[in-house]
Design an enzyme around this catalytic site. Structure first.
Site, PDB file in Angstrom:
ATOM      1  N   TYR A   1       0.835  -1.202   0.000  1.00 57.57           N
ATOM      2  CA  TYR A   1       0.000   0.000   0.000  1.00 57.57           C
ATOM      3  C   TYR A   1       0.877   1.262   0.000  1.00 57.57           C
ATOM      4  O   TYR A   1       1.548   1.567   0.981  1.00 57.57           O
ATOM      5  CB  TYR A   1      -0.958   0.020   1.197  1.00 57.57           C
ATOM      6  CG  TYR A   1      -1.911  -1.168   1.244  1.00 57.57           C
ATOM      7  CD1 TYR A   1      -2.148  -1.960   0.118  1.00 57.57           C
ATOM      8  CD2 TYR A   1      -2.569  -1.510   2.410  1.00 57.57           C
ATOM      9  CE1 TYR A   1      -3.015  -3.047   0.165  1.00 57.57           C
ATOM     10  CE2 TYR A   1      -3.442  -2.597   2.464  1.00 57.57           C
ATOM     11  CZ  TYR A   1      -3.650  -3.356   1.329  1.00 57.57           C
ATOM     12  OH  TYR A   1      -4.512  -4.435   1.376  1.00 57.57           O
ATOM     13  N   HIS A  49       0.155 -11.896   0.950  1.00 55.79           N
ATOM     14  CA  HIS A  49      -0.902 -11.054   0.358  1.00 55.79           C
ATOM     15  C   HIS A  49      -1.749 -11.821  -0.659  1.00 55.79           C
ATOM     16  O   HIS A  49      -2.958 -11.684  -0.711  1.00 55.79           O
ATOM     17  CB  HIS A  49      -0.256  -9.821  -0.291  1.00 55.79           C
ATOM     18  CG  HIS A  49      -1.146  -8.624  -0.333  1.00 55.79           C
ATOM     19  ND1 HIS A  49      -0.691  -7.343  -0.226  1.00 55.79           N
ATOM     20  CD2 HIS A  49      -2.479  -8.503  -0.486  1.00 55.79           C
ATOM     21  CE1 HIS A  49      -1.696  -6.490  -0.312  1.00 55.79           C
ATOM     22  NE2 HIS A  49      -2.791  -7.176  -0.468  1.00 55.79           N
TER      23      HIS A  49
HETATM   24  P1  NAP Z   1     -13.930  -0.551   1.474  1.00 55.66           P
HETATM   25  O1  NAP Z   1     -13.440  -0.441   2.853  1.00 55.66           O
HETATM   26  O2  NAP Z   1     -14.997  -1.557   1.168  1.00 55.66           O
HETATM   27  O3  NAP Z   1     -14.459   0.820   0.932  1.00 55.66           O
HETATM   28  C1  NAP Z   1     -13.781   2.023   1.126  1.00 55.66           C
HETATM   29  C2  NAP Z   1     -14.727   3.093   0.585  1.00 55.66           C
HETATM   30  O4  NAP Z   1     -15.894   3.087   1.412  1.00 55.66           O
HETATM   31  C3  NAP Z   1     -14.124   4.460   0.659  1.00 55.66           C
HETATM   32  O5  NAP Z   1     -14.570   5.169  -0.486  1.00 55.66           O
HETATM   33  C4  NAP Z   1     -14.755   5.030   1.929  1.00 55.66           C
HETATM   34  O6  NAP Z   1     -14.922   6.428   1.833  1.00 55.66           O
HETATM   35  C5  NAP Z   1     -16.095   4.383   1.939  1.00 55.66           C
HETATM   36  N1  NAP Z   1     -16.641   4.291   3.291  1.00 55.66           N
HETATM   37  C6  NAP Z   1     -15.984   3.997   4.437  1.00 55.66           C
HETATM   38  N2  NAP Z   1     -16.824   3.995   5.488  1.00 55.66           N
HETATM   39  C7  NAP Z   1     -18.049   4.309   4.980  1.00 55.66           C
HETATM   40  C8  NAP Z   1     -19.326   4.476   5.577  1.00 55.66           C
HETATM   41  N3  NAP Z   1     -19.525   4.302   6.875  1.00 55.66           N
HETATM   42  N4  NAP Z   1     -20.355   4.810   4.768  1.00 55.66           N
HETATM   43  C9  NAP Z   1     -20.182   4.963   3.430  1.00 55.66           C
HETATM   44  N5  NAP Z   1     -18.988   4.819   2.810  1.00 55.66           N
HETATM   45  C10 NAP Z   1     -17.929   4.489   3.594  1.00 55.66           C
HETATM   46  O7  NAP Z   1     -12.732  -0.842   0.430  1.00 55.66           O
HETATM   47  P2  NAP Z   1     -11.211  -1.200   0.498  1.00 55.66           P
HETATM   48  O8  NAP Z   1     -10.409  -0.084   1.020  1.00 55.66           O
HETATM   49  O9  NAP Z   1     -10.914  -1.794  -0.823  1.00 55.66           O
HETATM   50  O10 NAP Z   1     -11.148  -2.446   1.528  1.00 55.66           O
HETATM   51  C11 NAP Z   1     -10.920  -2.275   2.893  1.00 55.66           C
HETATM   52  C12 NAP Z   1      -9.525  -2.721   3.272  1.00 55.66           C
HETATM   53  O11 NAP Z   1      -9.321  -4.100   2.969  1.00 55.66           O
HETATM   54  C13 NAP Z   1      -8.408  -2.044   2.490  1.00 55.66           C
HETATM   55  O12 NAP Z   1      -8.251  -0.708   2.873  1.00 55.66           O
HETATM   56  C14 NAP Z   1      -7.260  -2.958   2.754  1.00 55.66           C
HETATM   57  O13 NAP Z   1      -6.737  -2.718   4.036  1.00 55.66           O
HETATM   58  C15 NAP Z   1      -7.944  -4.321   2.690  1.00 55.66           C
HETATM   59  N6  NAP Z   1      -7.837  -4.944   1.346  1.00 55.66           N
HETATM   60  C16 NAP Z   1      -7.135  -6.112   1.243  1.00 55.66           C
HETATM   61  C17 NAP Z   1      -6.994  -6.721  -0.002  1.00 55.66           C
HETATM   62  C18 NAP Z   1      -6.216  -8.001  -0.119  1.00 55.66           C
HETATM   63  O14 NAP Z   1      -5.930  -8.438  -1.238  1.00 55.66           O
HETATM   64  N7  NAP Z   1      -5.901  -8.637   0.988  1.00 55.66           N
HETATM   65  C19 NAP Z   1      -7.568  -6.154  -1.153  1.00 55.66           C
HETATM   66  C20 NAP Z   1      -8.306  -4.979  -1.003  1.00 55.66           C
HETATM   67  C21 NAP Z   1      -8.440  -4.400   0.257  1.00 55.66           C
HETATM   68  P3  NAP Z   1     -13.897   7.408   2.588  1.00 55.66           P
HETATM   69  O15 NAP Z   1     -12.535   6.883   2.252  1.00 55.66           O
HETATM   70  O16 NAP Z   1     -14.232   8.728   1.985  1.00 55.66           O
HETATM   71  O17 NAP Z   1     -14.198   7.323   4.050  1.00 55.66           O
END
Ligand code: NAP
Length: 282
Positions: free
Chosen positions: A54, A113
């Site tokens: 990241y 990962h």
């Molecule tokens: P996510 O958490 O599903 O979505 C993030 C989005 O949702 C952002 O646009 C955020 O807006 C919004 N959001 C957050 N809280 C909210 C709420 N209460 N109401 C409405 N919208 C909200 O997506 P992600 O970042 O892809 O996944 C989460 C985490 O999983 C990642 O950050 C990472 O740490 C991990 N991940 C792991 C892998 C893997 O391969 N292991 C892959 C992808 C992700 P704001 O930012 O404006 O608050």
């Protein structure tokens, strides 16, 4: 905030944690993201998920800044090694770099990962060595299907797999047919990444069901989503929030338990569908 055992070691971890993919590295947006992480921690979201990938280490540095000065034992910090670094020696070097960026002397869990070309035996051996050296408390994997999990288990000699971090949201429920039952059977925590599915739940035909449940429960649709994804005993979710308002909203979802009829209604509104091909990932 509801907490539950995370993997076979039984360490209790809050059901809702915090993601850090795409957190801004500099400027006012980075300050806001750091404040959001800190606010989330204060509200019980002490499970912080990050990765060397990241922002090429920038997310880990931001995590380090957000947790500076906090009691280490109160936190549950998870990072991930890139498959291209996940050799016997490369894994150890990557872990050292991650620890340095966060100012830590151990990680609570360290994950591969996703599966790359390095033999799993080498990566798992390296992860077990890191546990023995006290640099990580547990090891895990990400984006593993059941065959991958079985293979990893077969090459591990001393340590169990603590978790499998997988893509899981209302429009992507593939893990429910094989990976989730397998994880439950083997005491492996299932950590839902991208729980909001890039907003897919708001555009889906079933959205009104979420809205109605949210209104009845004095919650928001996003909170209902997180409660649904963590309805199973072995499950956790790690939403990412860029500001304090979303972080606070997500943390409060950790107290929301859905009734069986609410779970059934969401299940009908966002049907799991049939598995097509392998395990989906981002
Ligand atoms: P996510 O958490 O599903 O979505 C993030 C989005 O949702 C952002 O646009 C955020 O807006 C919004 N959001 C957050 N809280 C909210 C709420 N209460 N109401 C409405 N919208 C909200 O997506 P992600 O970042 O892809 O996944 C989460 C985490 O999983 C990642 O950050 C990472 O740490 C991990 N991940 C792991 C892998 C893997 O391969 N292991 C892959 C992808 C992700 P704001 O930012 O404006 O608050």
């Amino acid at each position: 905030m509801i907490s539950r055992p995370f993997g076979p070691a039984g360490t209790r971890v809050p059901v809702i944690g915090q993601g850090t993919w795409n957190v801004p590295a500099r400027g006012a947006a980075a300050d806001a993201a750091k404040a959001a992480l800190r606010a989330g921690i204060e509200r019980g979201m002490v499970h912080i998920d990050t990765a060397e990938m990241y922002g090429d280490g920038a997310a880990e540095e931001l995590v380090g800044a957000a947790i500076a000065g906090l009691p280490r034992e109160s936190l549950f910090i998870v990072s991930k090694v890139l498959p291209s670094n996940a050799t016997l020696h490369g894994t150890v070097a990557a872990c050292d770099r991650s620890l340095r960026r966060m100012g830590l002397d151990y990680l609570d869990c360290y994950l591969l990962h996703w599966r790359g070309t390095v033999p799993l035996r080498d990566t798992m051996r390296a992860l077990e060595g890191l546990v023995a050296a006290g640099k990580i408390r547990s090891l895990g994997v990400s984006n593993f299907d059941v065959d991958d999990l079985k293979e990893a288990q077969s090459v591990l000699e001393r340590e169990p797999i603590a978790c499998n971090q997988v893509l899981y949201h209302l429009s992507e429920r593939t893990i429910e047919d094989h990976e989730l039952p397998y994880a439950r059977e083997h005491d492996i925590a299932t950590v839902a990444y991208t729980p909001f599915g890039r907003g897919a739940y708001e555009r889906a035909p079933g959205y009104q069901t979420l809205v109605e449940i949210a209104q009845r429960r004095g919650a928001t649709p996003a909170q209902v989503v997180l409660a649904f994804l963590t309805r199973d005993p072995g499950t956790f979710a790690i939403p990412k929030a860029a500001g304090v308002a979303h972080a606070a909203e997500n943390a409060a979802a950790g107290d929301l338990r859905l009734a069986p009829d609410e779970i059934a209604a969401i299940d009908r509104a966002y049907p799991a569908g049939r598995r097509r091909g392998g395990l989906p990932s981002l």
